[in-house]
Scaffold this motif. Structure first.
Motif, PDB file in Angstrom:
ATOM      1  N   UNK A 168      -9.178   7.779  11.896  1.00  0.00           N
ATOM      2  CA  UNK A 168      -9.034   7.093  13.177  1.00  0.00           C
ATOM      3  C   UNK A 168      -8.429   5.707  12.966  1.00  0.00           C
ATOM      4  N   UNK A 169      -7.382   5.406  13.730  1.00  0.00           N
ATOM      5  CA  UNK A 169      -6.806   4.064  13.736  1.00  0.00           C
ATOM      6  C   UNK A 169      -7.577   3.231  14.764  1.00  0.00           C
ATOM      7  N   UNK A 170      -8.023   2.073  14.331  1.00  0.00           N
ATOM      8  CA  UNK A 170      -8.855   1.225  15.194  1.00  0.00           C
ATOM      9  C   UNK A 170      -8.149   0.917  16.512  1.00  0.00           C
ATOM     10  N   UNK A 171      -8.888   1.010  17.630  1.00  0.00           N
ATOM     11  CA  UNK A 171      -8.323   0.729  18.954  1.00  0.00           C
ATOM     12  C   UNK A 171      -7.831  -0.713  19.014  1.00  0.00           C
ATOM     13  N   UNK A 172      -6.654  -0.862  19.574  1.00  0.00           N
ATOM     14  CA  UNK A 172      -6.066  -2.192  19.690  1.00  0.00           C
ATOM     15  C   UNK A 172      -5.320  -2.630  18.443  1.00  0.00           C
ATOM     16  N   UNK A 173      -5.264  -1.772  17.432  1.00  0.00           N
ATOM     17  CA  UNK A 173      -4.603  -2.140  16.178  1.00  0.00           C
ATOM     18  C   UNK A 173      -3.425  -1.228  15.901  1.00  0.00           C
ATOM     19  N   UNK A 174      -2.421  -1.795  15.281  1.00  0.00           N
ATOM     20  CA  UNK A 174      -1.292  -1.012  14.801  1.00  0.00           C
ATOM     21  C   UNK A 174      -1.248  -0.989  13.269  1.00  0.00           C
ATOM     22  N   UNK A 175      -2.424  -1.253  12.662  1.00  0.00           N
ATOM     23  CA  UNK A 175      -2.523  -1.230  11.203  1.00  0.00           C
ATOM     24  C   UNK A 175      -2.815   0.203  10.756  1.00  0.00           C
ATOM     25  N   UNK A 176      -1.839   0.813  10.128  1.00  0.00           N
ATOM     26  CA  UNK A 176      -1.996   2.182   9.648  1.00  0.00           C
ATOM     27  C   UNK A 176      -2.442   2.231   8.186  1.00  0.00           C
ATOM     28  N   UNK A 177      -2.936   1.115   7.677  1.00  0.00           N
ATOM     29  CA  UNK A 177      -3.557   1.072   6.363  1.00  0.00           C
ATOM     30  C   UNK A 177      -2.578   1.209   5.197  1.00  0.00           C
ATOM     31  N   UNK A 178      -3.126   1.580   4.062  1.00  0.00           N
ATOM     32  CA  UNK A 178      -2.314   1.680   2.838  1.00  0.00           C
ATOM     33  C   UNK A 178      -2.709   2.926   2.051  1.00  0.00           C
ATOM     34  N   UNK A 179      -1.897   3.247   1.069  1.00  0.00           N
ATOM     35  CA  UNK A 179      -2.164   4.378   0.175  1.00  0.00           C
ATOM     36  C   UNK A 179      -2.155   3.879  -1.271  1.00  0.00           C
ATOM     37  N   UNK A 180      -2.966   4.542  -2.099  1.00  0.00           N
ATOM     38  CA  UNK A 180      -3.053   4.182  -3.515  1.00  0.00           C
ATOM     39  C   UNK A 180      -2.583   5.360  -4.360  1.00  0.00           C
ATOM     40  N   UNK A 181      -1.692   5.086  -5.292  1.00  0.00           N
ATOM     41  CA  UNK A 181      -1.208   6.100  -6.224  1.00  0.00           C
ATOM     42  C   UNK A 181      -1.259   5.527  -7.650  1.00  0.00           C
ATOM     43  N   UNK A 182      -1.101   6.406  -8.643  1.00  0.00           N
ATOM     44  CA  UNK A 182      -1.321   5.978 -10.032  1.00  0.00           C
ATOM     45  C   UNK A 182      -0.220   6.477 -10.963  1.00  0.00           C
ATOM     46  N   UNK A 183       0.003   5.698 -12.027  1.00  0.00           N
ATOM     47  CA  UNK A 183       0.918   6.081 -13.096  1.00  0.00           C
ATOM     48  C   UNK A 183       0.224   5.880 -14.437  1.00  0.00           C
ATOM     49  N   UNK A 184       0.334   6.880 -15.307  1.00  0.00           N
ATOM     50  CA  UNK A 184      -0.184   6.769 -16.672  1.00  0.00           C
ATOM     51  C   UNK A 184       0.963   6.353 -17.588  1.00  0.00           C
ATOM     52  N   UNK A 185       0.716   5.323 -18.394  1.00  0.00           N
ATOM     53  CA  UNK A 185       1.719   4.832 -19.335  1.00  0.00           C
ATOM     54  C   UNK A 185       1.138   4.960 -20.742  1.00  0.00           C
ATOM     55  N   UNK A 186       1.817   5.711 -21.605  1.00  0.00           N
ATOM     56  CA  UNK A 186       1.313   5.985 -22.957  1.00  0.00           C
ATOM     57  C   UNK A 186       2.310   5.486 -24.003  1.00  0.00           C
TER      58      UNK A 186
END
Length: 289
Positions: A161-179
């Motif tokens: 649910x997107x908060x009423x009165x807000x246009x903030x669609x949040x963020x996403x987290x992704x990952x990279x492994x470095x060896x």
């Protein structure tokens, strides 16, 4: 009789030749190894050798000259009283003889011992892979037809649910492994570092020190996980998907004598396929009359 003698001499020569090229130990490039003599059963120094002078040297495979000083490094000293063990780091692949000369404390008499070592070839090599939070790669590229489905997923706010009165669609987290590998094995014998560029988001890590453009990894760590947080971009898929990738450059490891850079074409320094973060519709607030 003459033929038998010739065969015997030929066989003897073959045996000598084989023994000359036989290796007592095989080590990986950039690895550090401890060489020891005169040990008690518990690993301590034999007291009957107290006061004796030890001189350690690294020779070419034939034992006719010192090896190039740039091909190895004494992590510890190479000559001192009671120096019955030393650490050597290999910096160039090849065949070597490690020699120790022990001199009596009360005179000039000496004893020499040698051991032959083959140092395998290899390079400094960095690998970047898209992964999950635990560092498990998302795609197995070793199979004939890699499954790229895990790389393309909805954003982290999808279905929420997107908060009423807000246009903030949040963020996403992704990952990279470095060896990091050096000489074909996981690099744990020194620190390492690289510069990076991410196509989007903010990069952080609990495994390493991450700056605005570079990453520094401490001694003893051969792989890290980088966390990338990206602001979601809701809207039509064609124009609002986020193609996230991370590229590394200026890769180096730190040996006992200083930095050694990755050479050649750095094919593995970018994840093979970008992580795709799919958008959700930019639904407006509900109005009522």
């Amino acid at each position: 009789m003459k033929k038998l003698l010739n065969l015997t001499l030929a066989l003897a020569f073959s045996i000598v030749s084989l023994s000359a090229f036989a290796q007592d130990a095989t080590h990986n490039l950039f690895s550090i190894h401890t060489f020891k003599v005169n040990l008690e059963t518990d690993g301590s120094h034999l007291t009957e050798h107290d006061g004796n002078l030890y001189t350690w040297t690294v020779l070419n495979a034939a034992g006719t000259a010192d090896a190039a000083s740039t091909s190895y490094s004494f992590v510890t000293g190479s000559s001192a009283e009671n120096l019955n063990e030393v650490e050597i780091q290999w910096l160039v692949a090849g065949d070597y003889l490690v020699q120790v000369t022990e001199q009596n404390a009360s005179g000039a008499c000496t004893t020499l011992r040698q051991i032959s070592v083959k140092v395998n070839s290899g390079d400094v090599d960095l690998l970047v892979e898209a992964c999950d939070a635990a560092g498990n790669p998302l795609v197995d590229y070793a199979v004939a037809s890699p499954d790229l489905t895990p790389l393309s997923t909805c954003n982290d706010m999808s279905g929420k649910i997107i908060t009423r009165g807000s246009n903030d669609f949040g963020s996403s987290v992704r990952y990279f492994k470095v060896s990091m590998t050096a000489g074909g094995v996981a690099w744990t014998e020194g620190s390492w570092k690289f510069d990076y560029v991410a196509t989007a988001g903010t990069v952080t890590s609990t495994d390493a020190t991450v700056g605005a453009t570079d990453v520094n990894v401490a001694l003893g760590t051969s792989s890290i996980v980088l966390k990338v947080e990206v602001a979601n971009t809701p809207g039509p898929i064609a124009s609002n998907s986020i193609n996230l990738n991370l590229t590394a450059s200026a890769v180096s490891i730190n040996t006992n004598t200083g930095d050694v850079n990755e050479t050649g074409t750095a094919d593995n320094n970018k994840a093979k396929d970008a992580i795709v973060i799919l958008p959700s519709p930019k639904t407006t607030d509900i109005s009522v009359n």
